[in-house]
Scaffold this motif. Structure first.
Motif, PDB file in Angstrom:
ATOM      1  N   MET D 137       3.195   5.041  34.071  1.00 20.90           N
ATOM      2  CA  MET D 137       2.511   5.085  32.768  1.00 20.90           C
ATOM      3  C   MET D 137       3.291   4.271  31.749  1.00 20.90           C
ATOM      4  SD  MET D 137       3.688   8.945  31.604  1.00 20.90           S
ATOM      5  CE  MET D 137       3.558   9.600  33.291  1.00 20.90           C
ATOM      6  N   VAL D 138       2.580   3.896  30.682  1.00 24.77           N
ATOM      7  CA  VAL D 138       3.213   3.329  29.495  1.00 24.77           C
ATOM      8  C   VAL D 138       2.950   4.291  28.352  1.00 24.77           C
ATOM      9  CG1 VAL D 138       3.162   1.438  27.813  1.00 24.77           C
ATOM     10  CG2 VAL D 138       3.052   0.944  30.268  1.00 24.77           C
ATOM     11  N   ILE D 139       3.979   4.627  27.603  1.00 29.36           N
ATOM     12  CA  ILE D 139       3.854   5.528  26.453  1.00 29.36           C
ATOM     13  C   ILE D 139       4.255   4.740  25.211  1.00 29.36           C
ATOM     14  CG2 ILE D 139       4.867   7.554  25.320  1.00 29.36           C
ATOM     15  CD1 ILE D 139       5.164   8.819  28.100  1.00 29.36           C
ATOM     16  N   ASP D 147      -4.894  -1.973  25.289  1.00 29.97           N
ATOM     17  CA  ASP D 147      -5.862  -2.711  26.102  1.00 29.97           C
ATOM     18  C   ASP D 147      -5.166  -3.565  27.144  1.00 29.97           C
ATOM     19  OD1 ASP D 147      -7.816  -1.575  24.623  1.00 29.97           O
ATOM     20  OD2 ASP D 147      -8.346  -3.386  23.488  1.00 29.97           O
ATOM     21  N   GLU D 148      -4.118  -4.231  26.702  1.00 29.69           N
ATOM     22  CA  GLU D 148      -3.381  -5.103  27.621  1.00 29.69           C
ATOM     23  C   GLU D 148      -2.831  -4.291  28.804  1.00 29.69           C
ATOM     24  OE1 GLU D 148      -1.833  -9.114  27.986  1.00 29.69           O
ATOM     25  OE2 GLU D 148      -2.035  -8.376  25.941  1.00 29.69           O
ATOM     26  N   VAL D 149      -2.214  -3.168  28.491  1.00 30.48           N
ATOM     27  CA  VAL D 149      -1.616  -2.343  29.550  1.00 30.48           C
ATOM     28  C   VAL D 149      -2.688  -1.881  30.535  1.00 30.48           C
ATOM     29  CG1 VAL D 149      -0.512  -0.129  30.031  1.00 30.48           C
ATOM     30  CG2 VAL D 149       0.358  -1.592  28.182  1.00 30.48           C
ATOM     31  N   ARG D 150      -3.785  -1.381  29.980  1.00 26.20           N
ATOM     32  CA  ARG D 150      -4.858  -0.887  30.861  1.00 26.20           C
ATOM     33  C   ARG D 150      -5.468  -2.025  31.669  1.00 26.20           C
ATOM     34  NH1 ARG D 150      -6.579   2.976  25.957  1.00 26.20           N
ATOM     35  NH2 ARG D 150      -5.280   4.784  26.515  1.00 26.20           N
ATOM     36  N   GLY D 151      -5.432  -3.242  31.126  1.00 26.78           N
ATOM     37  CA  GLY D 151      -5.888  -4.404  31.888  1.00 26.78           C
ATOM     38  C   GLY D 151      -5.082  -4.633  33.161  1.00 26.78           C
TER      39      GLY D 151
END
Lengths: 301, 301, 301, 301
Positions: D137-139, D147-151
């Motif tokens: 995960m990223v917190i 958005d970038e992370v979920r991409g």
């Protein structure tokens, strides 16, 4: 003697930065050039922000000067400065000059193939505001990076390279590029560029080669580096000429490796060097810091 | 506004090099300075060999310029150039300048203690013709390096540092130095320099500190580096001020170390960095490439 | 399977250091080698001070191990350890090994020509206790450095290289060297070494080449670097083989240069890299940290 | 004495790589440890792929060893190897060990704030297969990078840091993290981590500090670097402890800057160093190459 068009649809973010122009002068050295340039700029009330000068031989060598200056009402007065420089520098001097309003960033097309590391490095730096260019398009002979590129809001064109005959692909490239770009970057584009294309596209082309040139020219430099047992590997950004990997070098760097690094390790470590070397070369070119002279470059970094 | 004396007993090797002067100008920035300088030099038929300019803020910042120029009959015409610059630059500009005939190398005294690596590096580079200085003397509070120094044909003076009271030693230093040197280099000289000495000797003093400042100020930096577990160690060449290790930094560099390096290893690896950092700083200072500005330096390397 | 003789006339400074031996093992990899070596050393009460191991392919590749160990009464017990290793490692393993008492430093001859920078670097480092070698002699085809070398207390032999026929000079070299040295360093020795000499002298020869190999093989690398317009120049230390500049590379490094550096500047900056690269290579070779494998080296630095 | 669980849902790509385990041993040095380890591994038919050993003092210092080995049927036999090592190493040795099947990558959470350069560098490298971790995960206390992370297909959790009281935010962090991660990376996370959180989360935390520690501890290091006039700026990856910027250093690097670089320039150039330093530290930690020892690290890179 070119004035870059003032692309008013690409305004700079701040009024102050918009007021800066770069002037590149090069040619036969002789006493008085610096004074002549300073005198012309002074006549227009310009303030010299930064000046770099180099002569490769004080006795009759080649003269190179890069000047950044600001002046009130820059875009209005630039044509007059251009004319005044033309008149003054052509008077007894054998000199070329280029004058550019930095509020109009250079337009670039990036060519890529399957690997994304150099391409993404440029897109990401551009998004962070670190690369003063306008990225007009990305062209690739593969579709792997299409979604990512478009995610940055940049047009992506897929032009398959076809078989050994590159004529059709290069014709398509020219259609896309002509009138639209000021330079081209080959970001690990794995196709040979023909001499005809270089001539017809008629803008500078920057390539990143994955070795420390002139070592390991051509294909497979990391395999060759492993085979030779070198203790450093490198990357080289250079302008493309007809002769493969022989064009004027803009920037190079290296990273230390050991006997324990496999060919895969070399490729990974090398990729990091490629990214940073290409980014520096593109930035310097964008900021008019690189002057070509024969097969050399003068870099005012 | 100083013209370095033309030391005719130290002629340069070639006629052409003798004809070069350096001009350093700094002060309040405003439009027209570059032009004014170029115009004065042009009036004397000078050819600008190299020009570096920097302004720390285009809007009313500080201006710095280093110019190398050649001119026929340099030593004869230098006083006239000096007068012309004085007249032109004092006219409405708040500027300082220094003009120097590079055929008269700067005279330096090197201070050393027991360790020889920085001292020998300077003596050896000087012998190879790489350091454009005249080494007037070596002063040491130990005799260990006396024979070696004299083997290079350079006077060696032993001035014991005595006890905590440095007054007598510093008085002796001043007697030896005054009128004889243009700057001083502390080549791992392990004694504190008093504020009185700095004021009275009145020439720039360059020190090499064996850490990457501002990390590890004061004594025992290698032991401190080992204790902290850093992965790089470094060295810093700086001008000496009253405040220990706080003066303007000229040059720094580092070298990679690992957990396996002992304190002795750090000292050895660090010694290599000290040698090269000090040599670069001394060379740049000798060539008028370093301009002090408050607690900073502008280095046109 | 060689035990270096315990040169009792060159005792180490401290009892503890004298008790250290190095063991180099290489050959066909297979499970159990590390254990076998550790088991033999354990039998003699040895303590492993440092162990580096590398295999170029876990499935049937080549195995390399460097072990430093201390043991009470080292010189007395070393022949027994040698015999035990011979017996154990020859039993089903295809392995070579070398065992050396580090209290007996390797004996080296340094070859030089006119330029002194690499030669002096080695002599200085040796005098400071940084190079664990015994410098048996310096041989030169010129006399320029004779006084300096003898000032370090080291024998200097002048052997003119004569004309194109090197037979007489090489015969004289062999007379001086044979039985007296464990390796040779070419410290910018500007003569070609014949294949016959390499075979007859039968000790490793380390050369410093003034370029980043494989770029700029052969004579005049700095001129070639200037011609090509590279942005970094380098130096390479390698073992000498019959093929000029093609031997296994031990160490390389580079330094950044610019368009403004002349060929003379390149030579000066390059000289600094040559010094440090050669010093590292000689130190690593002296400490048994370099294992040759075909045209590669494994370096446990 | 931990066996990392064999996460069978994360299989490695190739059968051969899956068969590799890492073994870290450290504790009080004494003769025989290497042999004991090799003997246990040998009993199971293991082949040692790579072995690094270091002792900080051969006479009663601290012993560190990293061993990579392959063995047929690794996951089945690992518990037996663990038991055998426990039995052998606890027998008279004061040693700790960790055994890990490398086919189960370590699970990491990345903390970020507004700036994306360190975060993206890790996500890119991971996507290219260069970082052997599982990014759980990223917190972030901001939503900028969501958005970038979920991409990249990675969960993003927004946990606002609230006011000066971090209790609620840290409680939320603990809920998300516990049981889910093996270590945490602070990728320019601009919040202070409390001592309670460090204790409760009980996994290693790696931070990137944007200076060359111990220089410029705390906030605003680039402004401090500009103020001090340093000629190199750097970045440091270290384990987080209760004391701000004082934890054990894993990796550091620097980049050259000049007087002409503004504070903005320093931040941009520094960002590049931060990215590469953090990436190396995370890679080494992921591959069990970093051993903490007091406030130091032993890095077998």
């Amino acid at each position: 003697m070119t004035i870059a068009q003032t692309v008013t649809s690409v305004p700079s973010d701040s009024g102050r930065e918009a007021a800066v122009a770069t002037l590149i002068v090069d040619g036969q050295d002789r006493p008085g050039i610096v004074e002549s340039i300073a005198s012309v700029l002074g006549r227009f009330g310009a303030n010299i922000v930064s000046l770099d000068q180099y002569s490769d031989d004080p006795d009759g060598g080649q003269f190179f000067q890069r000047t950044e200056f600001s002046v009130p009402g820059l875009s209005a007065v630039l044509p007059d400065i251009d004319e005044a420089l033309s008149s003054r520098l052509s008077d007894g001097f054998d000199l070329r000059f280029t004058l550019r309003d930095t509020s109009a960033p250079k337009r670039v097309a990036i060519f890529a193939s399957k690997s994304d590391h150099c391409l993404l490095e440029l897109l990401w730096r551009h998004r962070r505001g670190e690369l003063p260019v306008s990225i007009a398009m990305v062209i690739s002979n593969h579709t792997d990076t299409a979604d990512e590129v478009r995610g940055f809001g940049i047009p992506f064109f897929h032009v398959p390279s076809g078989g050994p005959d590159k004529t059709a692909a290069e014709a398509e490239h020219l259609r896309l590029l002509q009138g639209n770009v000021d330079f081209i970057v080959l970001a690990r584009y794995m196709q040979i560029i023909s001499a005809e294309f270089i001539e017809q596209v008629d803008v500078p082309i920057i390539n990143i080669h994955h070795s420390f040139l002139p070592a390991f020219v051509g294909a497979g430099p990391y395999a060759k580096a492993k085979e030779r047992g070198v203790k450093l590997i490198g990357a080289t950004a250079h302008y493309v000429t007809e002769d493969l990997d022989q064009g004027p070098i803009i920037e190079q760097d290296v990273v230390r490796v050991t006997h324990a690094d496999t060919a895969v390790d070399l490729r990974r470590r090398g990729a990091d060097v490629e990214r940073s070397v290409l980014a520096r070369a593109v930035q310097w070119h964008s900021e008019d810091r690189v002057i070509r002279h024969g097969n050399h470059t003068v870099v005012f970094a």
